[in-house]
Structure formats: structure tokens, C-alpha cells
Motif scaffolding. Structure first.
Motif, PDB file in Angstrom:
ATOM      1  N   UNK A  10      62.294  20.567 117.578  1.00  0.00           N
ATOM      2  CA  UNK A  10      62.126  19.167 117.193  1.00  0.00           C
ATOM      3  C   UNK A  10      60.663  18.910 116.814  1.00  0.00           C
ATOM      4  N   UNK A  11      59.730  19.487 117.571  1.00  0.00           N
ATOM      5  CA  UNK A  11      58.314  19.349 117.233  1.00  0.00           C
ATOM      6  C   UNK A  11      58.015  20.030 115.899  1.00  0.00           C
ATOM      7  N   UNK A  12      58.508  21.246 115.712  1.00  0.00           N
ATOM      8  CA  UNK A  12      58.282  21.952 114.456  1.00  0.00           C
ATOM      9  C   UNK A  12      58.791  21.134 113.271  1.00  0.00           C
ATOM     10  N   UNK A  13      59.984  20.558 113.425  1.00  0.00           N
ATOM     11  CA  UNK A  13      60.561  19.763 112.330  1.00  0.00           C
ATOM     12  C   UNK A  13      59.768  18.484 112.094  1.00  0.00           C
ATOM     13  N   UNK A  14      59.304  17.856 113.167  1.00  0.00           N
ATOM     14  CA  UNK A  14      58.511  16.630 113.029  1.00  0.00           C
ATOM     15  C   UNK A  14      57.220  16.908 112.271  1.00  0.00           C
ATOM     16  N   UNK A  16      56.569  19.482 110.333  1.00  0.00           N
ATOM     17  CA  UNK A  16      56.877  19.909 108.964  1.00  0.00           C
ATOM     18  C   UNK A  16      57.166  18.688 108.101  1.00  0.00           C
ATOM     19  N   UNK A  17      57.876  17.713 108.648  1.00  0.00           N
ATOM     20  CA  UNK A  17      58.149  16.495 107.885  1.00  0.00           C
ATOM     21  C   UNK A  17      56.865  15.739 107.573  1.00  0.00           C
ATOM     22  N   UNK A  22      53.276  14.116 103.338  1.00  0.00           N
ATOM     23  CA  UNK A  22      51.918  14.050 102.801  1.00  0.00           C
ATOM     24  C   UNK A  22      51.862  14.457 101.333  1.00  0.00           C
ATOM     25  N   UNK A  23      52.760  15.332 100.914  1.00  0.00           N
ATOM     26  CA  UNK A  23      52.694  15.841  99.534  1.00  0.00           C
ATOM     27  C   UNK A  23      53.808  15.309  98.637  1.00  0.00           C
ATOM     28  N   UNK A  24      54.604  14.384  99.133  1.00  0.00           N
ATOM     29  CA  UNK A  24      55.744  13.951  98.308  1.00  0.00           C
ATOM     30  C   UNK A  24      55.329  13.220  97.042  1.00  0.00           C
ATOM     31  N   UNK A  25      54.159  12.628  97.010  1.00  0.00           N
ATOM     32  CA  UNK A  25      53.677  11.928  95.808  1.00  0.00           C
ATOM     33  C   UNK A  25      52.750  12.796  94.952  1.00  0.00           C
ATOM     34  N   UNK A  26      52.466  14.000  95.411  1.00  0.00           N
ATOM     35  CA  UNK A  26      51.543  14.881  94.691  1.00  0.00           C
ATOM     36  C   UNK A  26      52.234  15.444  93.456  1.00  0.00           C
ATOM     37  N   UNK A  27      51.538  15.404  92.344  1.00  0.00           N
ATOM     38  CA  UNK A  27      52.086  15.969  91.110  1.00  0.00           C
ATOM     39  C   UNK A  27      51.784  17.461  91.061  1.00  0.00           C
ATOM     40  N   UNK A  28      52.485  18.148  90.178  1.00  0.00           N
ATOM     41  CA  UNK A  28      52.242  19.575  89.972  1.00  0.00           C
ATOM     42  C   UNK A  28      50.783  19.822  89.573  1.00  0.00           C
ATOM     43  N   UNK A  29      50.260  18.955  88.723  1.00  0.00           N
ATOM     44  CA  UNK A  29      48.878  19.109  88.272  1.00  0.00           C
ATOM     45  C   UNK A  29      47.906  18.919  89.435  1.00  0.00           C
ATOM     46  N   UNK A  30      48.121  17.884  90.247  1.00  0.00           N
ATOM     47  CA  UNK A  30      47.250  17.644  91.399  1.00  0.00           C
ATOM     48  C   UNK A  30      47.326  18.807  92.390  1.00  0.00           C
ATOM     49  N   UNK A  98      59.865  25.326 102.152  1.00  0.00           N
ATOM     50  CA  UNK A  98      59.348  24.723 103.378  1.00  0.00           C
ATOM     51  C   UNK A  98      60.406  23.851 104.062  1.00  0.00           C
ATOM     52  N   UNK A  99      61.215  23.143 103.273  1.00  0.00           N
ATOM     53  CA  UNK A  99      62.282  22.307 103.860  1.00  0.00           C
ATOM     54  C   UNK A  99      63.328  23.146 104.589  1.00  0.00           C
ATOM     55  N   UNK A 100      63.595  24.330 104.095  1.00  0.00           N
ATOM     56  CA  UNK A 100      64.639  25.186 104.674  1.00  0.00           C
ATOM     57  C   UNK A 100      64.127  26.166 105.722  1.00  0.00           C
ATOM     58  N   UNK A 101      62.828  26.357 105.800  1.00  0.00           N
ATOM     59  CA  UNK A 101      62.273  27.430 106.619  1.00  0.00           C
ATOM     60  C   UNK A 101      62.657  27.334 108.096  1.00  0.00           C
ATOM     61  N   UNK A 102      62.538  26.197 108.699  1.00  0.00           N
ATOM     62  CA  UNK A 102      62.791  26.105 110.138  1.00  0.00           C
ATOM     63  C   UNK A 102      64.247  26.370 110.475  1.00  0.00           C
TER      64      UNK A 102
END
Length: 154
Positions: A10-14, A16-17, A22-30, A98-102
Motif C-alpha cells: 500500500x505504501x509502495x502504491x501510494x 508510486x501514485x 507529479x508527471x501527469x501534466x508533463x509533456x514529452x518535450x518537457x 511504472x503503473x504496472x510495475x508493483x
């Protein structure tokens, strides 16, 4: 699964989320920009977090990495984006991994989190201990990503 293992995952998933948020708004260029004063970019940090967690498990189990060998060339300790090639995963692919890793780690290791292996150079001898260590490491790279974002948006 033991209660402490449930709490660990649960901690690992928290955490990771938090990283993914933090990066959901980051563009490929950024994700590929390296601000002045930094050695790496957001894409490298994400790939490094992904690789590191698997590498520590591999250090114990001596089993093959569930990633292509080139991940070490692109995202291993001491590397930087100058080693990226056209085959290096782009931001969307890294985010998916990263979403699937855990879930992947849990599926592969559910029944052997406490199994003892020859210890690592840090004295860890179970997958459970390695995963605790990776929480700290992921937090360091979350901080690096936050600092890069602040610099990019200054």
C-alpha cells in the motif's frame, strides 16, 4: 499475505501514485529537457526508478530482469540521457511500465517476500527489505523531478 506486506505494498502504491501524479501534466518535450545545473531529465529519472526497483530484486534473486538489457544502458546508475537512442522508451511507455510495475513485482514475488537470499552489499537479504529501500530511492527521484519542473517553469 501478511498484514505488514499488505501495508508495504500500500505504501509502495501510494508513493508510486505521487510520482505519477507529479508527471501527469508533463509533456514529452518537457520530459526530455535538462535544465542548467542538472545532469538528467524527467524521462531519465522515471526510467531509473523503474529499473532500480527491478535491479535490487535481481541483486538478491540473480534472476533475469523483466526489462530489456538496454534499460541498464539508458537508465542505470551513472548514465544520462546522452545514451538515449531511438529505441529508448518515451514518456508514455515509461508511465505505463511504472503503473504496472508493483502489480508485476507482487505477482512474481508474493510468496517469497521473506525468503532469504545471499545478502546484498547493503546487508539486505529479502525482497521485502529491498522494497523498503526502494521507497527511499523513489522519493529522492521524485524530489529531483520536482526540482526539474520548478526550473523548467521558472
Amino acid at each position: 499475505m501478511k498484514r505488514r506486506h499488505e501495508v508495504l505494498f500500500e505504501q509502495l502504491k501510494t508513493y508510486r501514485n505521487e510520482l505519477l501524479t507529479e508527471v501527469e501534466e508533463v509533456t514529452e518535450e518537457e520530459a526530455d529537457l535538462i535544465p542548467e545545473g542538472f545532469n538528467n531529465n524527467i524521462r531519465w529519472n522515471l526510467g531509473h526508478v523503474l529499473l532500480d526497483q527491478y535491479l535490487w530484486i535481481q541483486a538478491l534473486t540473480k534472476e533475469e530482469l523483466p526489462l530489456p538489457a538496454a534499460f541498464n544502458d539508458w537508465f542505470g546508475f551513472g548514465t544520462n540521457p546522452s545514451r538515449f537512442t531511438v529505441e529508448t522508451p518515451k514518456l508514455p511507455e515509461l508511465l505505463g511500465l511504472l503503473r504496472r510495475q508493483l502489480d508485476d513485482i507482487l505477482e512474481r514475488n508474493r510468496y517469497r517476500l521473506e525468503q532469504e537470499f545471499p545478502s546484498t552489499d547493503m546487508g539486505m537479504h529479502t525482497i521485502e527489505q529491498v522494497l523498503v529501500r526502494t521507497i527511499f530511492h523513489e522519493g529522492l527521484h521524485l524530489g529531483a523531478i520536482q526540482a526539474i519542473k520548478r526550473r523548467l517553469h521558472a
